[in-house]
Design a protein around this motif. Structure first.
Motif, mmCIF file in Angstrom:
data_model
loop_
_atom_site.group_PDB
_atom_site.id
_atom_site.type_symbol
_atom_site.label_atom_id
_atom_site.label_comp_id
_atom_site.label_asym_id
_atom_site.label_seq_id
_atom_site.Cartn_x
_atom_site.Cartn_y
_atom_site.Cartn_z
ATOM 1 N N VAL A 592 -9.258 -15.575 -5.068
ATOM 2 C CA VAL A 592 -8.969 -14.321 -5.455
ATOM 3 C C VAL A 592 -7.651 -13.935 -5.876
ATOM 4 O O VAL A 592 -6.735 -14.756 -5.360
ATOM 5 C CB VAL A 592 -9.286 -13.511 -4.059
ATOM 6 C CG1 VAL A 592 -9.028 -12.008 -4.365
ATOM 7 C CG2 VAL A 592 -10.363 -13.739 -3.396
ATOM 8 N N VAL A 593 -7.203 -13.168 -6.577
ATOM 9 C CA VAL A 593 -5.996 -13.075 -7.410
ATOM 10 C C VAL A 593 -4.974 -12.472 -6.338
ATOM 11 O O VAL A 593 -5.469 -11.700 -5.439
ATOM 12 C CB VAL A 593 -6.111 -12.034 -8.553
ATOM 13 C CG1 VAL A 593 -4.567 -11.965 -9.242
ATOM 14 C CG2 VAL A 593 -7.072 -12.422 -9.574
ATOM 15 N N ARG A 594 -4.006 -12.984 -6.007
ATOM 16 C CA ARG A 594 -3.141 -12.594 -4.870
ATOM 17 C C ARG A 594 -2.168 -11.457 -5.403
ATOM 18 O O ARG A 594 -1.000 -11.508 -5.157
ATOM 19 C CB ARG A 594 -2.135 -13.878 -4.551
ATOM 20 C CG ARG A 594 -1.802 -13.722 -3.196
ATOM 21 C CD ARG A 594 -0.557 -14.910 -2.989
ATOM 22 N NE ARG A 594 0.075 -14.489 -1.720
ATOM 23 C CZ ARG A 594 -0.245 -14.414 -0.552
ATOM 24 N NH1 ARG A 594 -1.264 -14.554 -0.309
ATOM 25 N NH2 ARG A 594 0.648 -14.032 0.254
ATOM 26 N N SER A 595 -2.699 -10.479 -6.073
ATOM 27 C CA SER A 595 -1.860 -9.410 -6.158
ATOM 28 C C SER A 595 -2.077 -8.051 -5.725
ATOM 29 O O SER A 595 -1.214 -7.143 -5.600
ATOM 30 C CB SER A 595 -2.029 -8.852 -7.849
ATOM 31 O OG SER A 595 -3.138 -8.597 -8.200
ATOM 32 N N ASP A 596 -3.114 -8.161 -4.646
ATOM 33 C CA ASP A 596 -3.510 -7.091 -3.776
ATOM 34 C C ASP A 596 -2.437 -6.297 -3.106
ATOM 35 O O ASP A 596 -2.163 -5.180 -3.184
ATOM 36 C CB ASP A 596 -4.670 -7.336 -2.990
ATOM 37 C CG ASP A 596 -5.439 -8.356 -3.511
ATOM 38 O OD1 ASP A 596 -6.565 -8.378 -3.102
ATOM 39 O OD2 ASP A 596 -5.129 -9.283 -4.006
ATOM 40 N N ALA A 597 -1.695 -7.074 -2.345
ATOM 41 C CA ALA A 597 -0.521 -6.831 -1.593
ATOM 42 C C ALA A 597 0.484 -6.252 -2.387
ATOM 43 O O ALA A 597 1.087 -5.106 -1.890
ATOM 44 C CB ALA A 597 0.176 -7.904 -0.673
ATOM 45 N N ARG A 598 0.824 -6.748 -3.622
ATOM 46 C CA ARG A 598 1.834 -6.148 -4.295
ATOM 47 C C ARG A 598 1.495 -4.746 -4.919
ATOM 48 O O ARG A 598 2.247 -4.062 -4.924
ATOM 49 C CB ARG A 598 2.145 -7.084 -5.511
ATOM 50 C CG ARG A 598 2.680 -8.482 -5.171
ATOM 51 C CD ARG A 598 3.137 -9.371 -6.126
ATOM 52 N NE ARG A 598 3.585 -10.485 -5.436
ATOM 53 C CZ ARG A 598 4.266 -11.421 -5.994
ATOM 54 N NH1 ARG A 598 4.746 -11.280 -7.112
ATOM 55 N NH2 ARG A 598 4.672 -12.516 -5.315
ATOM 56 N N GLU A 599 0.315 -4.586 -4.986
ATOM 57 C CA GLU A 599 -0.040 -3.216 -5.717
ATOM 58 C C GLU A 599 -0.065 -2.391 -4.587
ATOM 59 O O GLU A 599 0.138 -1.354 -4.827
ATOM 60 C CB GLU A 599 -1.605 -3.297 -6.552
ATOM 61 C CG GLU A 599 -1.131 -3.900 -7.894
ATOM 62 C CD GLU A 599 -2.714 -4.470 -8.309
ATOM 63 O OE1 GLU A 599 -3.726 -4.014 -7.765
ATOM 64 O OE2 GLU A 599 -2.784 -5.199 -9.398
ATOM 65 N N ALA A 600 -0.381 -2.700 -3.511
ATOM 66 C CA ALA A 600 -0.610 -1.961 -2.203
ATOM 67 C C ALA A 600 0.894 -1.672 -1.775
ATOM 68 O O ALA A 600 1.132 -0.866 -0.657
ATOM 69 C CB ALA A 600 -1.241 -2.489 -1.109
ATOM 70 N N ARG A 601 1.864 -2.048 -2.308
ATOM 71 C CA ARG A 601 3.226 -2.206 -1.695
ATOM 72 C C ARG A 601 3.888 -0.546 -1.446
ATOM 73 O O ARG A 601 3.540 0.272 -2.005
ATOM 74 C CB ARG A 601 4.225 -2.891 -2.508
ATOM 75 C CG ARG A 601 5.594 -2.922 -2.151
ATOM 76 C CD ARG A 601 6.758 -2.808 -3.344
ATOM 77 N NE ARG A 601 8.019 -2.471 -2.653
ATOM 78 C CZ ARG A 601 8.829 -1.830 -3.454
ATOM 79 N NH1 ARG A 601 8.646 -1.236 -4.656
ATOM 80 N NH2 ARG A 601 9.861 -1.522 -2.821
ATOM 81 N N THR A 602 4.334 -0.286 -0.283
ATOM 82 C CA THR A 602 4.860 0.747 0.044
ATOM 83 C C THR A 602 6.085 1.159 -0.838
ATOM 84 O O THR A 602 6.983 0.340 -1.044
ATOM 85 C CB THR A 602 5.433 0.793 1.482
ATOM 86 O OG1 THR A 602 4.273 0.013 2.217
ATOM 87 C CG2 THR A 602 5.521 2.114 2.117
ATOM 88 N N ALA A 603 6.087 2.317 -1.391
ATOM 89 C CA ALA A 603 6.877 2.672 -2.280
ATOM 90 C C ALA A 603 8.282 3.033 -1.573
ATOM 91 O O ALA A 603 8.317 3.365 -0.381
ATOM 92 C CB ALA A 603 6.671 3.916 -3.231
ATOM 93 N N ASN A 604 9.515 2.717 -2.243
ATOM 94 C CA ASN A 604 10.734 3.017 -1.546
ATOM 95 C C ASN A 604 11.239 4.396 -1.863
ATOM 96 O O ASN A 604 11.170 4.883 -2.817
ATOM 97 C CB ASN A 604 11.898 1.961 -2.073
ATOM 98 C CG ASN A 604 13.075 2.192 -1.383
ATOM 99 O OD1 ASN A 604 13.517 3.416 -0.664
ATOM 100 N ND2 ASN A 604 13.914 1.164 -1.822
ATOM 101 N N PRO A 605 11.309 5.107 -0.809
ATOM 102 C CA PRO A 605 11.586 6.605 -0.991
ATOM 103 C C PRO A 605 12.749 6.739 -1.375
ATOM 104 O O PRO A 605 13.255 7.929 -1.578
ATOM 105 C CB PRO A 605 11.545 7.208 0.552
ATOM 106 C CG PRO A 605 11.774 5.877 1.305
ATOM 107 C CD PRO A 605 11.191 4.604 0.819
ATOM 108 N N ALA A 606 13.846 5.925 -1.296
ATOM 109 C CA ALA A 606 15.207 5.937 -1.891
ATOM 110 C C ALA A 606 15.077 5.609 -3.503
ATOM 111 O O ALA A 606 14.834 4.505 -4.024
ATOM 112 C CB ALA A 606 16.239 4.962 -1.206
ATOM 113 N N ALA A 607 15.590 6.516 -4.158
ATOM 114 C CA ALA A 607 15.419 6.283 -5.691
ATOM 115 C C ALA A 607 16.634 5.417 -6.023
ATOM 116 O O ALA A 607 17.441 5.423 -5.437
ATOM 117 C CB ALA A 607 15.765 7.617 -6.435
ATOM 118 N N PRO A 608 16.417 4.610 -7.132
ATOM 119 C CA PRO A 608 17.428 3.695 -7.356
ATOM 120 C C PRO A 608 18.635 4.488 -7.690
ATOM 121 O O PRO A 608 18.831 5.672 -8.416
ATOM 122 C CB PRO A 608 16.745 3.333 -8.729
ATOM 123 C CG PRO A 608 15.225 3.285 -8.716
ATOM 124 C CD PRO A 608 15.091 4.572 -7.794
ATOM 125 N N GLY A 609 19.809 4.037 -7.387
ATOM 126 C CA GLY A 609 21.131 4.405 -7.500
ATOM 127 C C GLY A 609 21.530 5.381 -6.368
ATOM 128 O O GLY A 609 22.543 5.925 -6.382
#
Lengths: 643, 347
Positions: A592-609
């Motif tokens: 199985v391709v191991r990208s599931d976790a990455r796609e499901a990654r929780t977004a960072n609420p702090a915007a860059p910068g």
């Protein structure tokens, strides 16, 4: 009771800390961008810092008992007074040395000792006593060296406070009156210990690479007291020294014993030293006193010095350190004043201790070098460093004190720090995107409003919830949780609970190599000593050949002396998956391709910068300082002159 | 051919009580240990990632020497004796003779790996009573020598003669480990256990008198070293006189993949207080810790064996770093682990 109570002993010597340093850079955890030169010694993110082949060993070297302090207030310094004086303090025998490790690359300021055994023996190896130091992490980092650390590279020092358990008394212990008293005084066959390391060498100078100086004190322990800090009063530095853009004498513990009419101040972790081995060569007139009026000064560049009129304090006495450059190494920096006048004792019951020096710029006045916490308030979390898996809960223990006494009904508010932004690749961050911390907020559950009970204690239940790779290539997340009482003393600031919450991961009963390869390759990248000398962790065939010893190492309890230091980073489900693989090594890639976790990654609420808080900024600077990459330490030549 | 001072065999054969075997079994423990530092030094001198077969062969032999040491100590305990391990006399001075006059003056040092060392030292140490000569022209009449194997056989015979079926030692002192197969390392409770265990030591070291293989069908130490010396695997060969010949796959060796250890490095060759001196101190501290842990293990706390495994890793890592460290003021050399018995400061 604590390491400051009588009877206590002081030991001094060196410590060896062979920490590994490839893992000092968060970006080095990204397997996709890892380069072999990250394992070479050298500064900067594209190198492996000062000790890439470190094996995490911590050990005592050249340590000896220097003196003892007895309940009647006397100090003994000669072996003819007590057999324990002059004896060696050494580490484990017949089992591996202790280990020193960080919590995480995003939490490097809490270096912890694991599985350290301490033994005191004679030159013939005859035991006085030995025991195990309970795991404890750095607290109270502060500036120590007036030379800016030019020879060794690290001018900061810190404290490890803990307890010694599993104590075994040697036959010779019977011949030490000191030990007999200590044994009779302490409870649960446990002892209190404090150690102040400083003068650590990143450099290959003076034959001291990876060594530092350590000053220790061992005293009695009493049940129900905190394990990782002393139930003591605290003195904070409030004199701003421009060369270090901060204070010396930043943090010192002290103890007032009204019945014994005694005050004992521990400058072992704070006394400014000329060099990496603790030489003291300045001669300022430093005095302890009790301030009759509340002191709330906080060091700043704008107001570097606070003054006090001698009519406003009761002098206790002058520090008598000037005659011996080896004073700190001999005494451990603990200063006790006995037989205090009743007026002084009663003043200390509800007034601040201060450390003062006669002013030259304002004759007749005294400059305040350090003062006690405002209102004598100290509130601290005991087990403040945590590793949690999802679904795990732990009670965090808090203790509040005023003027050294447990303080009931004190509310403590506990707040998760704001998320820090991700850092994209750029000139300052050349290797890989680095992900922020403190998110997702629902990774941890706790009630942030607690209050101490009638015994001055509070507990907060902290629960880890499932999180899904918020940092993508590093397991789990680091959460900084700030706690504070109603008033915050800015001379010290606030303290934090720091949690490594591991990623949600479902144990794989019958894994193939592809299921564990990312973890093992990461270890191989970060800990070259393993792959170079023991087994190539990135090679499934090599791992399968060594599976017996690896199962042995991976299956040990986290507090077992044989536990591999790096595996403390692993959740139990990941560790079990590795064990499952070792028990039945299947060298097939994962289908199985191991990208599931990455796609499901929780977004960072702090915007860059997003700007960091002041504390977060200071923390990042401190991490740089710890890693020897902060260029800003210059020498201080005229400490406390011309105040 | 490797000789043992025949007095030790006479002592064994003239024993009238089990107690008289204690010092001889203590000698055996010392002998088994004494080969480990030279083997390990050679192994640590191999650059990481190079010469894998050499490393693997030496490693496998060291593991078996550890097994033999454990077996000898178990037998000593089983007979009611007490192994002494954390003592200055336990550690030989290198270079020097091995215990019990082994090798009739064979001087064993701590040196980097080379085919010369394999041939002139390691094969000498492990040489069987009658080495089987494979594809060798000369098969001159072999005189009878006293060998390590014969020494063990003498002890074996005396145990058979003197010991009760149920051995008198404290059974709780027997050391076993999950790192060794249960049919090689087993508790010695009975006379038969002791006899069987001694056979394991003899065969793993020397092979049997008719085959280079031991009972586990593994090449005995001597022949494993001989493979390294000849650079060829010893394989079955029906056309060869003894059924085996060095006609197997080549074992490549790259001399540049060996650190140039200064032979028989001692700590006092290093500048006192230097980083190199401290690392050597660290190494010897681990070595002392290991011996001390083993002493505890074999004197009533067999569970401590696991802890000593961890110390072995500490020791190994420090040694390998030493081997890669240039020797101060000896250009062209690096530092060998000294395996000196130095009680750590104040310990």
């Amino acid at each position: 009771m604590s390491y400051l109570h009588a009877p206590r002993l002081v030991f001094t010597g060196d410590f060896l800390s062979d920490v590994s340093t490839v893992n000092n850079d968060t970006a080095h955890y990204n397997n996709a961008t890892f380069q072999p030169n990250f394992q070479d010694p050298g500064k900067g993110a594209t190198n492996g810092w000062w000790n890439p082949e470190g094996g995490a060993v911590f050990d005592f070297q050249n340590c000896a008992v220097k003196q003892i302090f007895l309940p009647d207030g006397t100090t003994q310094t000669s072996q003819s007074d007590d057999i324990i004086i002059g004896q060696a303090v050494v580490g484990a025998e017949g089992r591996p040395t202790g280990k020193m490790v960080d919590l995480d690359p995003d939490a490097q300021m809490f270096s912890a000792l694991w599985c350290v055994q301490l033994r005191i023996c004679t030159a013939n190896g005859d035991l006085l006593f030995k025991g195990d130091i309970t795991t404890t992490s750095f607290r109270d980092l502060q500036m120590r060296q007036l030379d800016g650390g030019k020879s060794n590279g690290q001018p900061l020092g810190a404290s490890w406070t803990s307890v010694i358990t599993n104590i075994e008394w040697g036959v010779l212990a019977e011949q030490s009156a000191f030990l007999k008293t200590l044994r009779a005084t302490t409870q649960n066959n446990t002892l209190a210990i404090n150690m102040s390391p400083f003068g650590y060498y990143y450099s290959h100078n003076d034959g001291r690479f990876s060594l530092g100086r350590i000053i220790g004190s061992i005293g009695p322990y009493f049940e129900n007291e905190p394990l990782t800090f002393a139930a003591a009063r605290r003195l904070y530095g409030i004199n701003y020294t421009p060369s270090i853009r901060g204070t010396f004498f930043s943090i010192s513990n002290f103890l007032v014993e009204p019945d014994a009419k005694r005050v004992s101040v521990d400058f072992g972790a704070s006394f400014p030293v000329a060099d990496s081995i603790g030489t003291v060569n300045y001669k300022q007139d430093l005095r302890l006193a009790v301030s009759k009026i509340p002191q709330a000064g906080v060091a700043s560049r704008q107001t570097p010095t606070f003054y006090i009129n001698p009519n406003d304090f009761i002098e206790i006495g002058a520090l008598d350190y000037q005659s011996d450059p080896n004073w700190l190494n001999q005494t451990g920096g603990i200063v006790s004043f006995n037989n205090l006048p009743d007026a002084t004792v009663s003043a200390l019951a509800a007034n601040q201790l201060i450390l003062v020096s006669p002013s030259t710029s304002q004759p007749g006045q005294f400059a305040i070098i350090a003062r006690e916490a405002i209102d004598g308030l100290v509130a601290r979390a005991d087990n403040f460093i945590q590793r949690l898996d999802d679904g795990q809960s732990v009670n965090i223990d808090f203790y509040a004190y005023q003027w050294g006494n447990l303080l009931p009904n004190t509310s403590i508010s506990v707040t998760l720090d704001p998320a820090t932004p991700d850092t994209p690749v750029g000139p300052q961050n050349p290797i890989s995107e680095i992900y922020g911390n403190n998110f997702p907020a629902d990774g941890l559950t706790f009630n942030g409003q607690i209050s101490t009970n009638q015994q001055g204690k509070a507990q907060m239940l902290l629960t880890g919830n499932a999180i899904y790779s918020p940092r993508v290539y590093i397991d789990g997340q680091i959460y900084f949780i700030t706690y504070q009482t109603a008033t915050v003393d800015q001379a010290f600031g606030t303290e934090q609970i720091v949690v490594h919450l591991r990623d949600y991961f479902e144990e794989i009963a019958n894994p193939v190599w592809g299921d564990i390869s990312e973890m093992m390759i990461q270890y191989s990248n970060l800990y070259p000593i393993m792959s170079k000398y023991v087994v190539n962790l990135a090679d499934p065939v090599a791992l399968a050949e060594k599976k017996k010893i690896l199962i042995f190492a991976f299956s040990r309890d986290i507090n077992d002396t044989m536990h591999m230091p790096v595996t403390r980073d692993l959740s139990s489900t990941k560790r079990n998956t590795i064990l499952n693989w070792l028990n039945n090594p299947q060298i097939a890639p994962k289908t199985v391709v191991r990208s599931d976790a990455r796609e499901a990654r929780t977004a960072n609420p702090a915007a860059p910068g997003t700007a960091l808080t002041d504390k977060q900024t200071r923390y990042r600077e401190a991490v740089k300082a710890k890693n020897g990459s902060f260029p800003g330490f210059s020498a201080t030549n005229d400490l406390f002159e011309n105040l | 051919m490797l000789q043992i001072d025949s007095r030790y065999i006479e002592k064994a054969l003239s024993a009238n009580a089990l107690e008289e075997l204690y010092p001889l079994l203590q000698n055996a423990v010392e002998l088994e240990h004494s080969t480990i530092p030279p083997y390990l030094t050679a192994m640590f001198s191999l650059n990481p990632g190079t010469n894998p077969v050499q490393r693997q062969v030496i490693h496998s032999i060291v593991i078996e020497e550890m097994l033999h040491m454990t077996i000898a100590a178990n037998i000593l305990n089983a007979l009611g004796g007490h192994p002494v391990i954390s003592h200055a006399d336990f550690v030989p001075e290198y270079p020097g003779p091995l215990p019990m006059g082994i090798g009739n003056g064979l001087i064993v040092g701590l040196e980097k790996y080379s085919t010369d060392v394999v041939k002139n030292v390691f094969m000498e140490i492990e040489e069987p009573e009658n080495p089987l000569v494979f594809k060798s022209v000369s098969l001159a009449a072999l005189p009878t020598y006293s060998t390590i194997g014969q020494f063990y056989q003498a002890i074996q015979r005396k145990i058979d003669e003197l010991a009760p079926d149920e051995l008198p030692g404290d059974k709780s002192k027997q050391v076993t480990s999950s790192f060794f197969p249960a049919d090689e390392l087993f508790p010695i409770y009975t006379k038969q256990h002791a006899i069987d265990a001694i056979n394991i030591i003899i065969e793993q070291g020397e092979g049997t008198s008719t085959s280079p293989l031991d009972q586990e069908d593994e090449l005995a130490h001597y022949y494993r070293f001989e493979e390294l010396y000849k650079g060829k695997r010893l394989v079955k060969d029906d056309t060869a006189p003894n059924g085996y010949s060095f006609s197997g796959p080549a074992i490549p060796f790259s001399p540049e993949g060996v650190f140039p250890l200064f032979p028989n490095t001692k700590i006092n060759m290093l500048p006192v207080g230097s980083e190199e001196w401290k690392r050597m101190t660290e190494f010897n501290t681990s070595y002392y810790s290991l011996l001390s842990g083993l002493h505890t293990t074999f004197n009533g706390q067999p569970g401590m064996l696991d802890n000593t495994v961890g110390v072995m890793y500490d020791l190994k890592l420090t040694a390998q770093k030493l081997c890669a460290t240039p020797f101060p003021s000896k250009p062209g050399y690096t530092i060998g682990p000294s395996f000196e018995f130095i009680v750590p400061a104040g310990s």
